[in-house]
Scaffold this motif. Structure first.
Motif, PDB file in Angstrom:
ATOM      1  N   GLY A  81      77.393 139.985 -26.146  1.00 43.71           N
ATOM      2  CA  GLY A  81      78.110 139.284 -25.071  1.00 43.71           C
ATOM      3  C   GLY A  81      79.570 139.081 -25.423  1.00 43.71           C
ATOM      4  O   GLY A  81      80.455 139.168 -24.556  1.00 43.71           O
ATOM      5  N   TYR A  82      79.861 138.799 -26.712  1.00 45.36           N
ATOM      6  CA  TYR A  82      81.232 138.616 -27.163  1.00 45.36           C
ATOM      7  C   TYR A  82      82.032 139.902 -26.977  1.00 45.36           C
ATOM      8  O   TYR A  82      83.195 139.867 -26.554  1.00 45.36           O
ATOM      9  CB  TYR A  82      81.231 138.195 -28.635  1.00 45.36           C
ATOM     10  N   GLU A  83      81.413 141.078 -27.303  1.00 50.57           N
ATOM     11  CA  GLU A  83      82.117 142.351 -27.137  1.00 50.57           C
ATOM     12  C   GLU A  83      82.516 142.580 -25.677  1.00 50.57           C
ATOM     13  O   GLU A  83      83.658 142.978 -25.382  1.00 50.57           O
ATOM     14  CB  GLU A  83      81.225 143.502 -27.614  1.00 50.57           C
ATOM     15  N   LEU A  84      81.569 142.317 -24.716  1.00 49.35           N
ATOM     16  CA  LEU A  84      81.875 142.511 -23.296  1.00 49.35           C
ATOM     17  C   LEU A  84      82.964 141.535 -22.838  1.00 49.35           C
ATOM     18  O   LEU A  84      83.850 141.897 -22.066  1.00 49.35           O
ATOM     19  CB  LEU A  84      80.610 142.306 -22.456  1.00 49.35           C
ATOM     20  N   GLN A  85      82.890 140.323 -23.340  1.00 50.25           N
ATOM     21  CA  GLN A  85      83.885 139.316 -22.992  1.00 50.25           C
ATOM     22  C   GLN A  85      85.276 139.742 -23.448  1.00 50.25           C
ATOM     23  O   GLN A  85      86.262 139.629 -22.695  1.00 50.25           O
ATOM     24  CB  GLN A  85      83.503 137.988 -23.624  1.00 50.25           C
ATOM     25  N   GLN A  86      85.383 140.274 -24.680  1.00 47.36           N
ATOM     26  CA  GLN A  86      86.671 140.731 -25.202  1.00 47.36           C
ATOM     27  C   GLN A  86      87.178 141.943 -24.428  1.00 47.36           C
ATOM     28  O   GLN A  86      88.381 142.078 -24.173  1.00 47.36           O
ATOM     29  CB  GLN A  86      86.558 141.055 -26.697  1.00 47.36           C
ATOM     30  N   ALA A  87      86.270 142.856 -24.048  1.00 44.78           N
ATOM     31  CA  ALA A  87      86.660 144.026 -23.252  1.00 44.78           C
ATOM     32  C   ALA A  87      87.206 143.602 -21.894  1.00 44.78           C
ATOM     33  O   ALA A  87      88.194 144.166 -21.398  1.00 44.78           O
ATOM     34  CB  ALA A  87      85.473 144.970 -23.084  1.00 44.78           C
ATOM     35  N   ARG A  88      86.588 142.594 -21.242  1.00 40.06           N
ATOM     36  CA  ARG A  88      87.074 142.093 -19.955  1.00 40.06           C
ATOM     37  C   ARG A  88      88.477 141.502 -20.092  1.00 40.06           C
ATOM     38  O   ARG A  88      89.314 141.640 -19.193  1.00 40.06           O
ATOM     39  CB  ARG A  88      86.121 141.017 -19.416  1.00 40.06           C
ATOM     40  N   LYS A  89      88.732 140.816 -21.245  1.00 38.88           N
ATOM     41  CA  LYS A  89      90.034 140.174 -21.422  1.00 38.88           C
ATOM     42  C   LYS A  89      91.156 141.177 -21.629  1.00 38.88           C
ATOM     43  O   LYS A  89      92.257 141.022 -21.094  1.00 38.88           O
ATOM     44  CB  LYS A  89      89.990 139.254 -22.638  1.00 38.88           C
ATOM     45  N   THR A  90      90.906 142.214 -22.437  1.00 41.87           N
ATOM     46  CA  THR A  90      91.992 143.138 -22.830  1.00 41.87           C
ATOM     47  C   THR A  90      91.844 144.523 -22.225  1.00 41.87           C
ATOM     48  O   THR A  90      92.731 145.358 -22.378  1.00 41.87           O
ATOM     49  CB  THR A  90      92.030 143.279 -24.362  1.00 41.87           C
ATOM     50  N   PHE A 107      72.198 152.465 -38.464  1.00 45.35           N
ATOM     51  CA  PHE A 107      73.280 153.424 -38.656  1.00 45.35           C
ATOM     52  C   PHE A 107      74.596 152.683 -38.455  1.00 45.35           C
ATOM     53  O   PHE A 107      74.668 151.663 -37.758  1.00 45.35           O
ATOM     54  CB  PHE A 107      73.144 154.626 -37.709  1.00 45.35           C
ATOM     55  N   TRP A 108      75.612 153.216 -39.093  1.00 40.95           N
ATOM     56  CA  TRP A 108      76.938 152.581 -39.014  1.00 40.95           C
ATOM     57  C   TRP A 108      77.701 153.235 -37.858  1.00 40.95           C
ATOM     58  O   TRP A 108      77.904 154.432 -37.834  1.00 40.95           O
ATOM     59  CB  TRP A 108      77.696 152.763 -40.321  1.00 40.95           C
ATOM     60  N   ALA A 109      78.131 152.413 -36.913  1.00 38.67           N
ATOM     61  CA  ALA A 109      78.692 152.946 -35.682  1.00 38.67           C
ATOM     62  C   ALA A 109      80.112 152.471 -35.448  1.00 38.67           C
ATOM     63  O   ALA A 109      80.445 151.311 -35.713  1.00 38.67           O
ATOM     64  CB  ALA A 109      77.824 152.539 -34.494  1.00 38.67           C
ATOM     65  N   ASN A 110      80.921 153.409 -34.926  1.00 35.63           N
ATOM     66  CA  ASN A 110      82.212 153.047 -34.355  1.00 35.63           C
ATOM     67  C   ASN A 110      82.004 152.966 -32.838  1.00 35.63           C
ATOM     68  O   ASN A 110      81.542 153.911 -32.204  1.00 35.63           O
ATOM     69  CB  ASN A 110      83.263 154.103 -34.685  1.00 35.63           C
ATOM     70  N   VAL A 111      82.330 151.798 -32.275  1.00 33.69           N
ATOM     71  CA  VAL A 111      82.036 151.522 -30.866  1.00 33.69           C
ATOM     72  C   VAL A 111      83.327 151.216 -30.112  1.00 33.69           C
ATOM     73  O   VAL A 111      84.150 150.424 -30.586  1.00 33.69           O
ATOM     74  CB  VAL A 111      81.062 150.328 -30.731  1.00 33.69           C
ATOM     75  N   ILE A 112      83.500 151.869 -28.961  1.00 32.43           N
ATOM     76  CA  ILE A 112      84.624 151.559 -28.060  1.00 32.43           C
ATOM     77  C   ILE A 112      84.047 151.227 -26.690  1.00 32.43           C
ATOM     78  O   ILE A 112      83.347 152.042 -26.076  1.00 32.43           O
ATOM     79  CB  ILE A 112      85.610 152.736 -27.945  1.00 32.43           C
ATOM     80  N   ILE A 113      84.313 150.016 -26.221  1.00 26.97           N
ATOM     81  CA  ILE A 113      83.859 149.576 -24.895  1.00 26.97           C
ATOM     82  C   ILE A 113      85.087 149.427 -24.005  1.00 26.97           C
ATOM     83  O   ILE A 113      86.047 148.727 -24.367  1.00 26.97           O
ATOM     84  CB  ILE A 113      83.102 148.236 -24.974  1.00 26.97           C
ATOM     85  N   THR A 114      85.072 150.094 -22.852  1.00 30.51           N
ATOM     86  CA  THR A 114      86.215 150.085 -21.935  1.00 30.51           C
ATOM     87  C   THR A 114      85.767 149.602 -20.558  1.00 30.51           C
ATOM     88  O   THR A 114      84.702 149.988 -20.055  1.00 30.51           O
ATOM     89  CB  THR A 114      86.819 151.497 -21.810  1.00 30.51           C
TER      90      THR A 114
END
Length: 515
Positions: A81-90, A107-114
């Motif tokens: 939820g924090y990730e989605l909240q930060q994506a909405r802000k920026t 697994f170790w992941a690099n994640v980009i949410i737009t």
């Protein structure tokens, strides 16, 4: 009208074709999980890359909340939820962390949410791109662990080197300047690290070595041979010299470029002194052996002429007959001289008999009985000088020693005390035994006689040295005592005040005598 509808159809067809191509492009990407989330975070689309990385079929995952990919700890703190909240802000959020596959593995992941906005500027969901970086993460972790181990090993090595006290271990620059300086180097040379670091290592070399560029020669030889080893004198901060064993090793990097030297120095001064002492002892033994041979030969060769002199004196007295009484003083002087010569020969012969003592020659010697025998042999002298002999040997009465040598030691010390008495003063000689410690017997002979100057202490135990030239004697008694004690590892000391007597102290090592 028909032409307008035809143009619309063409545009719609092109748009549909473009979307189809985009869908095909996304669906066929296998190295990245690319999918859409609705505004609540539920999965809307699912490509082949997402299937390969996360293990879910589209039917298994579409419609479910994307938090299923997160660990229990992340879910507990509502990190999705924090990730989605930060994506909405920026408008965008990027992160790396552990994610969970369908089979439960991590697994170790690099994640980009737009954030996704439609043509009407309406928020309709999120795009999420995930890249599996597990192999890179493992490599990074290995490198980090290796780096930590390297740092720990370096720390341990540094602490080890810095704490070594018996060796000076230091690093030099290619030019020979000091880079590191451990406790051993400080103890060995007297220089602190602040005084040494940055200086050229030749600071502890002699002026002669520096003038001849010997330190630079050491570095050149180390580079050419891969190592340089040497022993020689080095100079401490206080100016004193040490005999040092030195090993210099060059250090090269991966490109075989010299980046410095290690230098290890060990103080061998004690070993050097012992070696020099051994050489001196060997030379002394040779000299003593030669001296013994000379003394034996000289004393043997003198016996015959002295015997002839004695015979000639008797013959002369017989020839003179009744007139001999006129020359009585001359005959007395001649007989006295012959007697003194005989005493010297006797003492010289005694010296040649002094040999290295061993336990087979030792026996229990009663000190009081031995002293009584000596007093009886000196009875005439004691009576003539009105001497008083005081004995205090109650604390220690027997000694395991060579009876003959012990008697000779005590005889010479007592006879010397009587011989060097002050004129007009009756001699008082005190013979005493004490135990300074459990392994030592001290036997002292103190008198109230002439005494001696402090400057004579070093010479009085030499051959033919007499403390007072007007006192008759061969000058061999104390030399004989010292030599016998040296042979058994014991020692003698003497103290005095001129005109107030002298004290001779003999220290017997009981541990060596097997008491």
């Amino acid at each position: 009208m028909n032409s307008s509808f035809g143009a619309f159809d063409d545009t719609s067809s092109l748009l549909h074709e473009s979307e189809e191509r985009y869908r095909l492009l996304v669906d066929n990407i296998r190295d990245y999980a690319i999918f859409m989330l609705d505004t609540e975070g539920k999965v809307v689309t699912w490509n082949d890359g997402a299937k390969r990385i996360k293990g879910y079929e589209p039917a298994d995952i579409i419609g479910k909340h994307f938090s299923v990919f997160y660990t229990e700890e992340d879910i507990a703190r509502d990190y999705p939820g924090y990730e989605l909240q930060q994506a909405r802000k920026t408008g965008r959020y990027e992160d790396e962390g552990w994610r969970v596959r369908k089979d439960g593995t991590l697994f170790w992941a690099n994640v980009i949410i737009t954030v996704i906005i439609n043509n009407n500027n309406e928020f309709i969901g999120f795009s999420k791109i995930t890249h599996d970086l597990t192999e890179r993460k493992k490599l990074q972790d290995k490198l980090a662990m290796a780096n930590l181990e390297l740092q720990e090993n370096e720390r341990r090595s540094r602490l080890l080197i810095e704490s070594v006290r018996d060796y000076a271990i230091l690093m030099l620059s290619p030019e020979g300047n000091i880079v590191t300086w451990n406790v051993g180097a400080e103890r060995l040379t007297g220089y602190s690290a602040s005084e040494a670091v940055g200086k050229h290592f030749s600071m502890i070399y002699s002026n002669e070595a520096i003038d001849s560029a010997y330190p630079e020669y050491e570095l050149r030889k180390a580079v050419s041979n891969g190592r340089f080893e040497d022993e020689g004198w080095r100079i401490r901060k206080d100016g004193s010299a040490i005999w040092a064993h030195v090993v210099i090793t060059p250090l090269f990097d991966s490109d075989n470029v010299l980046f410095g030297f290690t230098k290890i120095t060990k103080d061998l001064s004690e070993r050097r002194r012992n070696e020099e002492l051994m050489l001196k002892n060997r030379e002394l033994l040779r000299v003593n052996t030669d001296l013994d041979n000379f003394v034996y030969t000289a004393s043997h060769d003198l016996k015959a002429p002295i015997a002839n002199l004695e015979g000639l004196v008797r013959l002369l007295k017989d020839e003179i007959g009744t007139e001999a009484s006129k020359y009585q003083d001359v005959f007395s002087r001649m007989n006295s001289s012959i007697s003194r010569l005989n005493n010297v020969i006797r003492d010289l012969t005694e010296i040649t008999k002094v040999q290295q003592q061993n336990h087979l020659n030792n026996e229990e010697v009663n000190i009081e009985e031995t002293l009584q025998e000596i007093e009886e042999s000196l009875e005439e002298t004691i009576r003539e000088k009105n001497a008083e002999i005081i004995k205090d040997i109650a604390s220690f009465k027997t000694l395991r020693y060579s009876r003959k040598n012990f008697r000779s030691i005590l005889y010479n010390l007592l006879s010397n005390a009587l011989k060097y008495s002050s004129p007009g003063l009756s001699p008082v000689v005190t013979i005493k035994t004490e135990m300074p410690d459990a392994d030592t017997l001290m036997l002292s002979v103190a008198d109230n006689g002439l005494g001696f100057e402090t400057s004579q202490k070093k010479k009085m135990f030499s051959m033919f040295k007499r403390m007072h030239t007007h006192v008759e004697g061969s000058g061999l008694g104390l030399y004989l005592v010292k030599r016998m004690l040296d042979n058994t590892g014991d020692r003698i000391e003497a103290t005095s005040e001129v005109g107030k007597g002298a004290v001779f102290q003999v220290f017997f090592n009981l541990g060596k005598k097997d008491i």
